[in-house]
Enzyme design. Structure first.
Site, PDB file in Angstrom:
ATOM      1  N   GLU A  83       1.614  -1.377   0.011  1.00 28.76           N
ATOM      2  CA  GLU A  83       0.521  -0.704  -0.246  1.00 28.76           C
ATOM      3  C   GLU A  83       0.896   1.003  -0.187  1.00 28.76           C
ATOM      4  O   GLU A  83       1.811   1.872   0.836  1.00 28.76           O
ATOM      5  CB  GLU A  83      -1.338  -0.066   1.527  1.00 28.76           C
ATOM      6  CG  GLU A  83      -1.693   1.139   0.832  1.00 28.76           C
ATOM      7  CD  GLU A  83      -2.768   0.619   1.834  1.00 28.76           C
ATOM      8  OE1 GLU A  83      -3.074   0.216   2.778  1.00 28.76           O
ATOM      9  OE2 GLU A  83      -4.074   1.972   2.205  1.00 28.76           O
ATOM     10  N   LYS A 261      -7.211  -0.500  12.114  1.00 27.60           N
ATOM     11  CA  LYS A 261      -6.719  -1.337  11.122  1.00 27.60           C
ATOM     12  C   LYS A 261      -4.829  -0.097  10.430  1.00 27.60           C
ATOM     13  O   LYS A 261      -3.850  -0.086   9.705  1.00 27.60           O
ATOM     14  CB  LYS A 261      -7.290  -1.016   9.691  1.00 27.60           C
ATOM     15  CG  LYS A 261      -6.518  -1.837   8.075  1.00 27.60           C
ATOM     16  CD  LYS A 261      -6.348  -0.496   7.639  1.00 27.60           C
ATOM     17  CE  LYS A 261      -5.865  -1.556   5.836  1.00 27.60           C
ATOM     18  NZ  LYS A 261      -5.107  -0.689   5.176  1.00 27.60           N
ATOM     19  N   ASP A 277       4.450 -13.581  12.063  1.00 29.37           N
ATOM     20  CA  ASP A 277       3.439 -14.337  11.889  1.00 29.37           C
ATOM     21  C   ASP A 277       2.194 -12.859  12.181  1.00 29.37           C
ATOM     22  O   ASP A 277       2.136 -12.689  12.756  1.00 29.37           O
ATOM     23  CB  ASP A 277       2.875 -15.603  12.651  1.00 29.37           C
ATOM     24  CG  ASP A 277       1.637 -15.997  12.023  1.00 29.37           C
ATOM     25  OD1 ASP A 277       0.809 -15.566  11.671  1.00 29.37           O
ATOM     26  OD2 ASP A 277       1.529 -17.187  12.798  1.00 29.37           O
ATOM     27  N   HIS A 375      -2.434  10.638   0.627  1.00 23.50           N
ATOM     28  CA  HIS A 375      -2.829   9.411   0.172  1.00 23.50           C
ATOM     29  C   HIS A 375      -2.813   8.877  -1.515  1.00 23.50           C
ATOM     30  O   HIS A 375      -2.070   7.834  -2.262  1.00 23.50           O
ATOM     31  CB  HIS A 375      -3.956   8.380   0.627  1.00 23.50           C
ATOM     32  CG  HIS A 375      -4.501   6.845   0.958  1.00 23.50           C
ATOM     33  ND1 HIS A 375      -4.477   6.399   0.291  1.00 23.50           N
ATOM     34  CD2 HIS A 375      -3.522   6.339   1.836  1.00 23.50           C
ATOM     35  CE1 HIS A 375      -4.607   5.009   0.441  1.00 23.50           C
ATOM     36  NE2 HIS A 375      -3.286   4.623   1.706  1.00 23.50           N
TER      37      HIS A 375
HETATM   38  P1  NAD Z   1      10.212 -22.431  16.860  1.00 21.04           P
HETATM   39  O1  NAD Z   1       9.552 -23.807  17.404  1.00 21.04           O
HETATM   40  O2  NAD Z   1      10.378 -22.215  15.818  1.00 21.04           O
HETATM   41  O3  NAD Z   1      11.196 -22.228  17.369  1.00 21.04           O
HETATM   42  C1  NAD Z   1      11.006 -21.966  19.292  1.00 21.04           C
HETATM   43  C2  NAD Z   1      12.227 -22.233  19.858  1.00 21.04           C
HETATM   44  O4  NAD Z   1      13.604 -21.968  19.532  1.00 21.04           O
HETATM   45  C3  NAD Z   1      11.996 -22.852  20.846  1.00 21.04           C
HETATM   46  O5  NAD Z   1      11.356 -23.890  21.557  1.00 21.04           O
HETATM   47  C4  NAD Z   1      13.313 -23.216  21.899  1.00 21.04           C
HETATM   48  O6  NAD Z   1      13.499 -24.105  21.719  1.00 21.04           O
HETATM   49  C5  NAD Z   1      14.402 -22.524  20.587  1.00 21.04           C
HETATM   50  N1  NAD Z   1      15.136 -21.250  21.329  1.00 21.04           N
HETATM   51  C6  NAD Z   1      16.152 -21.085  21.028  1.00 21.04           C
HETATM   52  N2  NAD Z   1      17.125 -20.072  21.544  1.00 21.04           N
HETATM   53  C7  NAD Z   1      15.803 -19.492  22.271  1.00 21.04           C
HETATM   54  C8  NAD Z   1      15.954 -18.461  22.768  1.00 21.04           C
HETATM   55  N3  NAD Z   1      16.524 -17.086  23.273  1.00 21.04           N
HETATM   56  N4  NAD Z   1      14.147 -18.066  22.796  1.00 21.04           N
HETATM   57  C9  NAD Z   1      13.476 -18.070  22.987  1.00 21.04           C
HETATM   58  N5  NAD Z   1      13.478 -19.705  22.249  1.00 21.04           N
HETATM   59  C10 NAD Z   1      14.451 -20.129  21.580  1.00 21.04           C
HETATM   60  O7  NAD Z   1       8.991 -20.912  16.141  1.00 21.04           O
HETATM   61  P2  NAD Z   1       8.091 -20.893  17.291  1.00 21.04           P
HETATM   62  O8  NAD Z   1       8.016 -19.657  17.887  1.00 21.04           O
HETATM   63  O9  NAD Z   1       7.699 -21.780  18.876  1.00 21.04           O
HETATM   64  O10 NAD Z   1       7.255 -20.754  16.686  1.00 21.04           O
HETATM   65  C11 NAD Z   1       6.462 -20.210  15.762  1.00 21.04           C
HETATM   66  C12 NAD Z   1       5.591 -20.409  14.936  1.00 21.04           C
HETATM   67  O11 NAD Z   1       4.636 -21.059  14.686  1.00 21.04           O
HETATM   68  C13 NAD Z   1       5.424 -19.352  13.815  1.00 21.04           C
HETATM   69  O12 NAD Z   1       5.825 -19.694  12.499  1.00 21.04           O
HETATM   70  C14 NAD Z   1       4.316 -19.531  13.325  1.00 21.04           C
HETATM   71  O13 NAD Z   1       3.649 -19.402  12.401  1.00 21.04           O
HETATM   72  C15 NAD Z   1       3.187 -20.482  13.559  1.00 21.04           C
HETATM   73  N6  NAD Z   1       1.802 -21.240  14.538  1.00 21.04           N
HETATM   74  C16 NAD Z   1       1.229 -20.697  14.857  1.00 21.04           C
HETATM   75  C17 NAD Z   1      -0.034 -20.946  15.347  1.00 21.04           C
HETATM   76  C18 NAD Z   1      -0.552 -19.734  15.828  1.00 21.04           C
HETATM   77  O14 NAD Z   1      -0.753 -18.256  16.208  1.00 21.04           O
HETATM   78  N7  NAD Z   1      -2.181 -20.331  16.430  1.00 21.04           N
HETATM   79  C19 NAD Z   1      -0.641 -21.994  15.299  1.00 21.04           C
HETATM   80  C20 NAD Z   1       0.723 -23.064  14.535  1.00 21.04           C
HETATM   81  C21 NAD Z   1       1.756 -22.482  14.811  1.00 21.04           C
END
Ligand code: NAD
Length: 425
Positions: A83, A261, A277, A375
């Site tokens: 946009e 928005k 996300d 805009h």
């Molecule tokens: P991920 O599992 O890829 O990474 C997180 C992991 O990184 C942690 O569990 C940990 O083991 C590791 N880690 C290493 N250093 C860390 C630090 N300093 N801090 C935190 N973790 C550390 O990703 P995630 O963040 O658990 O999940 C994000 C993904 O899940 C996104 O792609 C999202 O789109 C997707 N998702 C979203 C939904 C929803 O929002 N409803 C549902 C399902 C999946």
């Protein structure tokens, strides 16, 4: 030397000149700069690992908003958005806020909520007590799933349980509170929720169904606020206009949706640029705006005793610098480097500031000159291009449409023909 994000005339530079400035600010390598300006630079092999059924990639422009000062730190803000006007408006508002000392922010610890739904329970209230009594064992089981997160200082920290009454009868919802540190945390939380489900079934003598994170992240909030001298925003009338506009949004969900928005325009552009996300952020923001039973404004704008403006915003901000696409998408990695944030909390706070800036820019335009002027000149260029204007005519066609206040494809085509005829003579 302290680097400043205050750049005047950034918009007047060519993309190459702008990138040179960003390169200096964020210490980008030559390779990173090449990647940024190669607009097809998501390798098919990476894209194919990110989602299913890949046939290509979808490039959208990446801009950089300037002038952001948040807690006395300068930020250049990468924004991926289709946009027109959003990046310019954010930079403009950030400059105004700078006059009042910049943005101040705060945030809660990065706690996400995982929900475990148990049904078919004979005595839900007693089941609830049993779950709460078993808290330590449940947290231990959850934390065994993610030693990396626990080592980083995060992990399951607490839980609660509530009985809800539904069309399908009473249900016991256990809520696990997980400190996700620098991750958005959905995968981490979902894994924990699934792992503790058998314990919940034993304790409740019911059946566990859903085990999933909640996107209404009320325990992971980011806040930003700012003060703006009335002279910086165009005087008392504009201040009053902005305050009135906010009162309208606070009272009317139809206005509030558009008001919010506007704030999300900025936030989502940064979320996209950094590979986060955006559905999670949108869902959280709008659910939070309706938390008190009626959808309302996420921000407030008030007049001080002296007639200056002060504004604030608070919303859930489930963002990560680890996990998801943040570490796999080559451009997202560079965007995070440009932004320069070191923790998910710092990131969340800068995002709140961007949302407040974007909200301010929209309200100022609405209260002052109307949204169309700023805009529409960019929009008009897009319409001119879409109507088939050759490169050398795009600006003239757009200018005429803006002057006539008729920014439409049919008019663009007419103008192209008219100008074409004149230049043919
Ligand atoms: P991920 O599992 O890829 O990474 C997180 C992991 O990184 C942690 O569990 C940990 O083991 C590791 N880690 C290493 N250093 C860390 C630090 N300093 N801090 C935190 N973790 C550390 O990703 P995630 O963040 O658990 O999940 C994000 C993904 O899940 C996104 O792609 C999202 O789109 C997707 N998702 C979203 C939904 C929803 O929002 N409803 C549902 C399902 C999946």
């Amino acid at each position: 030397m302290k680097k400043s994000s205050l750049v005047s005339g950034f918009y007047k530079l060519s993309p190459k000149e702008r990138l040179h400035l960003v390169k200096e600010f964020a210490n980008l390598s030559d390779e990173e700069c090449d990647l940024l300006q190669n607009t097809g630079s998501l390798p098919l092999s990476i894209a194919n690992r990110m989602i299913e059924n890949v046939v290509g990639a979808f490039p959208i422009p990446l801009g950089v908003a300037v002038n952001f000062l948040v807690n006395d730190v300068d930020y250049l803000v990468p924004m991926a958005i289709e946009e027109p006007s959003v990046v310019a408006a954010a930079s403009y508002a950030a400059k105004i806020v700078r006059d009042g000392g910049g943005f101040r922010t705060s945030s809660t610890p990065p706690i996400m909520i995982g929900q475990i739904q148990a049904v078919g329970i004979k005595d839900p209230e007693t089941a609830r007590q049993r779950v709460l009594e078993a808290k330590e064992a449940i947290l231990k089981k959850a934390n065994e799933q993610d030693p990396v997160l626990v080592a980083a200082g995060g992990g399951a920290k607490d839980l609660d349980a509530k009985v809800i009454h539904t069309t399908e009868g009473p249900m016991l919802i256990t809520e696990l509170y997980v400190d996700c540190r620098d991750a958005m945390g959905a995968n981490a939380v979902n894994t924990m929720a699934e792992a503790i489900a058998p314990i919940i079934e034993d304790l409740t003598e019911g059946r566990v169904c859903l085990r999933i994170i909640s996107n209404l992240a009320t325990k992971r909030l980011a806040r930003a606020w700012c003060f703006i001298p009335k002279e910086s925003i165009g005087g008392q009338e504009v201040v009053d206009g902005i305050v009135n506009a906010t009162a309208f949004a606070a009272a009317d969900p139809y206005r509030a949706a558009t008001h919010n928005k506007g704030a999300m325009n900025g936030i989502i552009a940064v979320i996209l640029a950094t590979g986060n996300d955006h559905r999670a952020i949108e869902a959280g923001a709008h659910a939070y705006a309706a938390l008190k039973g009626r959808y309302t404004s996420l921000s407030t704008w008030e007049k001080t005793e002296k007639g200056d403006l002060k504004g604030s915003i608070e919303l859930p901000m489930a963002v990560g610098l680890i996990g998801g696409a943040v570490r796999t998408h080559p451009i997202a990695k560079i965007a995070v480097k440009i932004l320069g944030v070191k923790t998910a909390n710092e990131f969340a706070e800068v995002l709140a500031a961007v949302g407040l800036a974007q909200n301010l820019a929209a309200l100022r335009a609405l209260a002052h000159e109307g949204i169309q002027r700023g805009h529409m000149s960019l929009h008009a260029r897009n319409i001119a291009v879409a109507a088939g204007a050759p490169e050398k005519l795009v600006d003239s066609v757009a200018e005429i449409m803006v002057k006539e206040r008729k920014i439409r494809m049919d008019r663009a085509k007419e103008i192209i023909n008219e100008i074409g005829r004149t230049t043919d003579k």
